[in-house]
Design an enzyme around this catalytic site. Structure first.
Site, short mmCIF file in Angstrom:
data_model
loop_
_atom_site.label_atom_id
_atom_site.label_comp_id
_atom_site.label_asym_id
_atom_site.label_seq_id
_atom_site.Cartn_x
_atom_site.Cartn_y
_atom_site.Cartn_z
CG PHE A 126 -12.06 -0.21 2.33
CD1 PHE A 126 -11.35 -0.89 3.30
CD2 PHE A 126 -11.68 -0.34 1.00
CE1 PHE A 126 -10.28 -1.70 2.97
CE2 PHE A 126 -10.61 -1.16 0.65
CZ PHE A 126 -9.91 -1.84 1.64
CG LEU A 127 -10.05 5.83 2.79
CD1 LEU A 127 -9.05 6.72 3.51
CD2 LEU A 127 -11.21 6.66 2.24
CG ASP A 173 -8.40 0.43 10.25
OD1 ASP A 173 -9.11 1.18 10.93
OD2 ASP A 173 -8.86 -0.56 9.65
NE ARG A 186 -1.78 -3.03 -4.45
CZ ARG A 186 -1.94 -3.17 -3.13
NH1 ARG A 186 -1.90 -2.13 -2.35
NH2 ARG A 186 -2.13 -4.37 -2.60
N GLY A 208 0.78 -1.24 0.00
CA GLY A 208 0.00 0.00 0.00
C GLY A 208 0.80 1.28 0.00
CG ASP A 232 -5.37 -3.60 -2.16
OD1 ASP A 232 -5.08 -3.17 -1.03
OD2 ASP A 232 -5.69 -4.79 -2.36
CG ASP A 282 -1.21 1.93 3.29
OD1 ASP A 282 -1.18 1.66 4.51
OD2 ASP A 282 -1.50 1.07 2.43
P1 5GP Z 1 -4.00 -1.70 10.94
O1 5GP Z 1 -3.02 -2.77 11.32
O2 5GP Z 1 -3.64 -0.35 11.45
O3 5GP Z 1 -5.41 -2.09 11.31
O4 5GP Z 1 -4.08 -1.70 9.40
C1 5GP Z 1 -3.17 -1.12 8.60
C2 5GP Z 1 -3.25 -1.68 7.21
O5 5GP Z 1 -4.59 -2.00 6.83
C3 5GP Z 1 -2.77 -0.67 6.22
O6 5GP Z 1 -1.44 -0.92 5.90
C4 5GP Z 1 -3.63 -0.92 5.02
O7 5GP Z 1 -2.98 -1.80 4.16
C5 5GP Z 1 -4.86 -1.60 5.53
N1 5GP Z 1 -5.99 -0.66 5.53
C6 5GP Z 1 -6.57 -0.08 6.60
N2 5GP Z 1 -7.58 0.72 6.23
C7 5GP Z 1 -7.64 0.65 4.88
C8 5GP Z 1 -8.48 1.27 3.89
O8 5GP Z 1 -9.37 2.08 4.16
N3 5GP Z 1 -8.20 0.95 2.60
C9 5GP Z 1 -7.22 0.08 2.24
N4 5GP Z 1 -7.04 -0.16 0.94
N5 5GP Z 1 -6.42 -0.53 3.14
C10 5GP Z 1 -6.63 -0.25 4.44
#
Ligand code: 5GP
Length: 175
Positions: free
Chosen positions: A147-148, A98, A160, A39, A154, A95
């Site tokens: 969700f982005l 979350d 992407r 990402g 992606d 990127d």
């Molecule tokens: P975390 O471990 O903080 O929950 O998640 C981080 C990863 O989840 C990011 O590197 C990303 O790849 C994915 N992610 C979280 N939110 C989104 C979103 O809204 N869109 C996309 N494409 N990936 C996300």
């Protein structure tokens, strides 16, 4: 259906600003910039060109989301960087943050391997589902929810290549 959330101009200006802040904060020190695949590949490529410091670029890969839209909750390191981190200053480029699990896991990983410091730069801070309040040193944008996709992000490996960031409103896997 997709709704635009961040335009390429907004992203470009923010990347420039982040690069300037990082360049000032590290004051000629050497950095290892580590992008989180897949990402953050575009953000990392743009960010390093906005940083005026001696630096090396490397990438790490983790598996967490699979091909769906929700995290599996388990972060597995599937590709490490290819140089020793002992005594090095690391800038981890992500990127989106979350739940916070990925950056927490990766920060621990580098500290356990003897990195002198680990700072985190995230293009987007999405606080909706935060579980671990790991400090993010440099944040591009705060986005409340959704969700982005685009600018490296992606859904099922699609989107992407879009230059702007969009909110994806439906869950149909694109052909
Ligand atoms: P975390 O471990 O903080 O929950 O998640 C981080 C990863 O989840 C990011 O590197 C990303 O790849 C994915 N992610 C979280 N939110 C989104 C979103 O809204 N869109 C996309 N494409 N990936 C996300």
């Amino acid at each position: 259906m997709k709704t635009i959330v961040l335009t390429r101009q907004q992203i470009q200006e923010k990347v420039k600003e982040l690069g300037q802040r990082i360049s000032q904060d590290f004051n000629r020190e050497n950095l290892i910039v580590v992008g989180v695949l897949n990402g953050a590949f575009i953000f990392t490529a743009d960010l390093v060109r906005a940083i005026d410091l001696p630096l090396q670029v490397d990438f790490i890969r983790v598996a967490s989301y699979g091909s769906g839209k929700s995290s599996s909750g388990t972060i597995t390191l599937t590709k490490d960087i290819e140089r020793p981190v002992q005594g090095e200053k690391i800038l981890l480029v992500e990127d989106i943050v979350d739940t916070g699990l990925t950056i927490h896991r990766l920060k621990q990983h580098f500290l356990q391997h003897g990195a002198a410091s680990v700072h985190i730069c995230a293009l987007i801070d999405k606080r909706e589902r935060r579980e671990l309040d790991e400090k993010i040193d440099y944040i591009g944008f705060e986005v409340a929810e959704g969700f982005l996709v685009g600018y490296g992000l992606d859904f099922a490996e699609q989107y992407r290549n879009l230059p702007d960031v969009y909110h994806l409103n439906n869950t149909t896997v694109p052909k």
